[in-house]
Write a protein that holds these residues in place. Structure first.
Motif, PDB file in Angstrom:
ATOM      1  N   LEU A 219       0.833  -1.192   0.000  1.00  0.00           N
ATOM      2  CA  LEU A 219       0.000   0.000   0.000  1.00  0.00           C
ATOM      3  C   LEU A 219       0.868   1.243   0.000  1.00  0.00           C
ATOM      4  N   GLY A 220       0.603   2.150  -0.950  1.00  0.00           N
ATOM      5  CA  GLY A 220       1.298   3.423  -0.997  1.00  0.00           C
ATOM      6  C   GLY A 220       0.574   4.472  -0.189  1.00  0.00           C
ATOM      7  N   ASN A 221       1.201   5.612  -0.017  1.00  0.00           N
ATOM      8  CA  ASN A 221       0.645   6.717   0.755  1.00  0.00           C
ATOM      9  C   ASN A 221      -0.426   7.440  -0.072  1.00  0.00           C
ATOM     10  N   PRO A 222      -1.676   7.516   0.422  1.00  0.00           N
ATOM     11  CA  PRO A 222      -2.722   8.210  -0.326  1.00  0.00           C
ATOM     12  C   PRO A 222      -2.386   9.679  -0.618  1.00  0.00           C
ATOM     13  N   GLU A 223      -1.599  10.292   0.233  1.00  0.00           N
ATOM     14  CA  GLU A 223      -1.232  11.680   0.006  1.00  0.00           C
ATOM     15  C   GLU A 223      -0.242  11.832  -1.144  1.00  0.00           C
ATOM     16  N   LEU A 224       0.346  10.699  -1.573  1.00  0.00           N
ATOM     17  CA  LEU A 224       1.287  10.702  -2.694  1.00  0.00           C
ATOM     18  C   LEU A 224       0.735   9.949  -3.907  1.00  0.00           C
ATOM     19  N   GLY A 225      -0.538   9.586  -3.845  1.00  0.00           N
ATOM     20  CA  GLY A 225      -1.155   8.895  -4.968  1.00  0.00           C
ATOM     21  C   GLY A 225      -1.601   7.478  -4.706  1.00  0.00           C
ATOM     22  N   GLY A 226      -1.358   6.937  -3.508  1.00  0.00           N
ATOM     23  CA  GLY A 226      -1.854   5.607  -3.172  1.00  0.00           C
ATOM     24  C   GLY A 226      -3.369   5.573  -3.221  1.00  0.00           C
ATOM     25  N   VAL A 227      -3.946   4.436  -3.633  1.00  0.00           N
ATOM     26  CA  VAL A 227      -5.388   4.404  -3.897  1.00  0.00           C
ATOM     27  C   VAL A 227      -6.216   3.771  -2.781  1.00  0.00           C
ATOM     28  N   VAL A 228      -5.571   3.267  -1.734  1.00  0.00           N
ATOM     29  CA  VAL A 228      -6.317   2.716  -0.596  1.00  0.00           C
ATOM     30  C   VAL A 228      -6.214   3.703   0.561  1.00  0.00           C
ATOM     31  N   ASP A 229      -7.339   4.308   0.918  1.00  0.00           N
ATOM     32  CA  ASP A 229      -7.351   5.304   1.986  1.00  0.00           C
ATOM     33  C   ASP A 229      -6.967   4.670   3.321  1.00  0.00           C
ATOM     34  N   PHE A 230      -6.424   5.492   4.209  1.00  0.00           N
ATOM     35  CA  PHE A 230      -6.001   4.997   5.519  1.00  0.00           C
ATOM     36  C   PHE A 230      -7.144   4.312   6.265  1.00  0.00           C
ATOM     37  N   GLU A 231      -8.359   4.868   6.164  1.00  0.00           N
ATOM     38  CA  GLU A 231      -9.484   4.319   6.923  1.00  0.00           C
ATOM     39  C   GLU A 231      -9.969   2.976   6.373  1.00  0.00           C
ATOM     40  N   ASP A 232      -9.534   2.589   5.144  1.00  0.00           N
ATOM     41  CA  ASP A 232      -9.965   1.325   4.552  1.00  0.00           C
ATOM     42  C   ASP A 232      -8.966   0.194   4.770  1.00  0.00           C
ATOM     43  N   ARG A 233      -7.831   0.469   5.381  1.00  0.00           N
ATOM     44  CA  ARG A 233      -6.758  -0.528   5.430  1.00  0.00           C
ATOM     45  C   ARG A 233      -7.047  -1.681   6.390  1.00  0.00           C
ATOM     46  N   GLU A 234      -7.594  -1.372   7.533  1.00  0.00           N
ATOM     47  CA  GLU A 234      -7.942  -2.432   8.475  1.00  0.00           C
ATOM     48  C   GLU A 234      -9.025  -3.330   7.883  1.00  0.00           C
ATOM     49  N   ARG A 235      -9.977  -2.726   7.209  1.00  0.00           N
ATOM     50  CA  ARG A 235     -11.041  -3.469   6.540  1.00  0.00           C
ATOM     51  C   ARG A 235     -10.468  -4.378   5.451  1.00  0.00           C
ATOM     52  N   LEU A 236      -9.547  -3.871   4.648  1.00  0.00           N
ATOM     53  CA  LEU A 236      -8.938  -4.668   3.594  1.00  0.00           C
ATOM     54  C   LEU A 236      -8.214  -5.875   4.173  1.00  0.00           C
ATOM     55  N   GLN A 237      -7.439  -5.650   5.207  1.00  0.00           N
ATOM     56  CA  GLN A 237      -6.672  -6.730   5.824  1.00  0.00           C
ATOM     57  C   GLN A 237      -7.586  -7.792   6.413  1.00  0.00           C
ATOM     58  N   ALA A 238      -8.730  -7.384   6.937  1.00  0.00           N
ATOM     59  CA  ALA A 238      -9.639  -8.331   7.574  1.00  0.00           C
ATOM     60  C   ALA A 238     -10.366  -9.223   6.568  1.00  0.00           C
ATOM     61  N   LEU A 239     -10.398  -8.816   5.316  1.00  0.00           N
ATOM     62  CA  LEU A 239     -11.161  -9.563   4.316  1.00  0.00           C
ATOM     63  C   LEU A 239     -10.447 -10.812   3.818  1.00  0.00           C
ATOM     64  N   ILE A 240      -9.122 -10.869   3.956  1.00  0.00           N
ATOM     65  CA  ILE A 240      -8.352 -11.983   3.408  1.00  0.00           C
ATOM     66  C   ILE A 240      -7.724 -12.769   4.551  1.00  0.00           C
ATOM     67  N   GLY A 241      -7.850 -14.082   4.501  1.00  0.00           N
ATOM     68  CA  GLY A 241      -7.390 -14.911   5.612  1.00  0.00           C
ATOM     69  C   GLY A 241      -5.892 -14.879   5.841  1.00  0.00           C
ATOM     70  N   GLN A 242      -5.111 -15.303   4.843  1.00  0.00           N
ATOM     71  CA  GLN A 242      -3.655 -15.378   4.981  1.00  0.00           C
ATOM     72  C   GLN A 242      -3.026 -14.169   4.286  1.00  0.00           C
ATOM     73  N   VAL A 243      -2.957 -13.054   4.975  1.00  0.00           N
ATOM     74  CA  VAL A 243      -2.505 -11.834   4.307  1.00  0.00           C
ATOM     75  C   VAL A 243      -1.425 -11.118   5.098  1.00  0.00           C
ATOM     76  N   THR A 244      -0.462 -10.579   4.380  1.00  0.00           N
ATOM     77  CA  THR A 244       0.556  -9.691   4.930  1.00  0.00           C
ATOM     78  C   THR A 244       0.412  -8.351   4.233  1.00  0.00           C
ATOM     79  N   VAL A 245       0.377  -7.278   4.995  1.00  0.00           N
ATOM     80  CA  VAL A 245       0.238  -5.937   4.428  1.00  0.00           C
ATOM     81  C   VAL A 245       1.497  -5.130   4.702  1.00  0.00           C
ATOM     82  N   ILE A 246       2.040  -4.550   3.653  1.00  0.00           N
ATOM     83  CA  ILE A 246       3.212  -3.682   3.764  1.00  0.00           C
ATOM     84  C   ILE A 246       2.814  -2.278   3.348  1.00  0.00           C
ATOM     85  N   GLU A 247       2.964  -1.329   4.239  1.00  0.00           N
ATOM     86  CA  GLU A 247       2.649   0.062   3.947  1.00  0.00           C
ATOM     87  C   GLU A 247       3.944   0.846   3.737  1.00  0.00           C
ATOM     88  N   ARG A 248       4.003   1.621   2.641  1.00  0.00           N
ATOM     89  CA  ARG A 248       5.187   2.418   2.323  1.00  0.00           C
ATOM     90  C   ARG A 248       4.772   3.885   2.250  1.00  0.00           C
TER      91      ARG A 248
END
Length: 275
Positions: A219-248
């Motif tokens: 996930l990129g920074n929304p302030e620099l053009g990333g398309v997943v808003d900060f408030e949606d990240r926990e929701r995204l992670q919860a939707l997939i069982g075996q998931v690793t999330v890397i935020e840059r």
């Protein structure tokens, strides 16, 4: 990392009624397949893909309506068209489960492919997937509809004028604008026409819980053009069982080009951990 003696071979595969173009950079090992974003092509993955040719069978694919793949003139649903193409591509062109790596549109396509062809997908990597954009008001998007309207307008220009227009619209340098201009020339106009209707996406609440393989999300920074808003990240992670999330936080939408070395090393680590 890769040696330099591998030669890319361009090939075509007829799947889902569409002639899909792909480059085979190496032929030995577990298939590692790269999928690009909208208005782009397999060219975006050249530098990254070459880093993995010693240990994987590396393929970079032009999605329908992009690059050298066929332009059907209509039919650009993320789930029913793009993902169905890739699901059938796996069935036709791989003999063992593959790793899928996608950026933007390609990232969104990885999800339903992992559901449609679970026995053919070993793990998926989604780089800044725009899976929630259809829920958002246009003015709140980091990549607004005006960007794609500008690209549609640029497609109608001559090549040199298109390069200048892209430099103006995106503030990229000349070399990057030339590549984008070629990608837009190759792209089917219907890709953007259908995208702008807002009906090409899918509901991640339905698709993502069905993903059974390991997943890595960048996930990129929304302030620099990333398309997943900060408030949606926990929701995204919860939707997939075996998931690793890397935020840059230091980069925007294109982590693989903006933070090349980090992307390559972290991707290599993920692939090795899921052998």
């Amino acid at each position: 990392m890769a040696s330099t003696n591998h030669e890319s071979v361009g090939k075509f595969s007829m799947v889902n009624g569409i002639n899909i173009h792909y480059n085979e950079l190496s032929s030995n090992g577990t298939p590692l397949i790269f999928l690009h974003g909208v208005t782009s092509s397999s060219r975006t993955w050249e530098a990254v893909a070459k880093e993995f040719t010693d240990n994987y069978r590396v393929l970079t694919v032009d999605l329908r309506g992009h690059g050298k793949s066929e332009n059907p003139g209509m039919g650009y649903s993320w789930e029913d068209d793009y993902a169905e193409d890739i699901a059938q591509f796996l069935n036709e062109n791989t003999e063992e489960p593959a790793y899928l790596v996608g950026h933007s549109l390609g990232a969104s396509v990885c999800g339903p492919v992992a559901v449609k062809s679970a026995n053919r997908v070993k793990a998926i990597v989604m780089e800044d997937p725009p899976v929630f954009v259809h829920e958002k008001a246009p003015e709140s998007l980091s990549i607004p509809p005006t960007h794609f309207l500008n690209m549609l307008a640029a497609k109608e220009l001559g090549f040199d004028a298109r390069v200048l227009a892209i430099m103006k619209y995106t503030e990229c340098d000349y070399e990057a604008a030339v590549l984008r201009a070629q990608n837009i020339e190759d792209m089917d106009k219907a890709v953007l026409v259908e995208l702008l209707t807002g009906k090409t996406g899918y509901d991640p609440e339905v698709i993502f819980p069905k993903i059974s393989c390991p997943a890595l999300i960048y996930l990129g920074n929304p302030e620099l053009g990333g398309v997943v808003d900060f408030e949606d990240r926990e929701r995204l992670q919860a939707l997939i069982g075996q998931v690793t999330v890397i935020e840059r936080d230091s980069v925007g939408h294109s982590i693989h080009s903006e933070d090349f070395q980090f992307f390559v090393s972290s991707l290599e680590e993920f692939l090795k951990s899921n052998e």
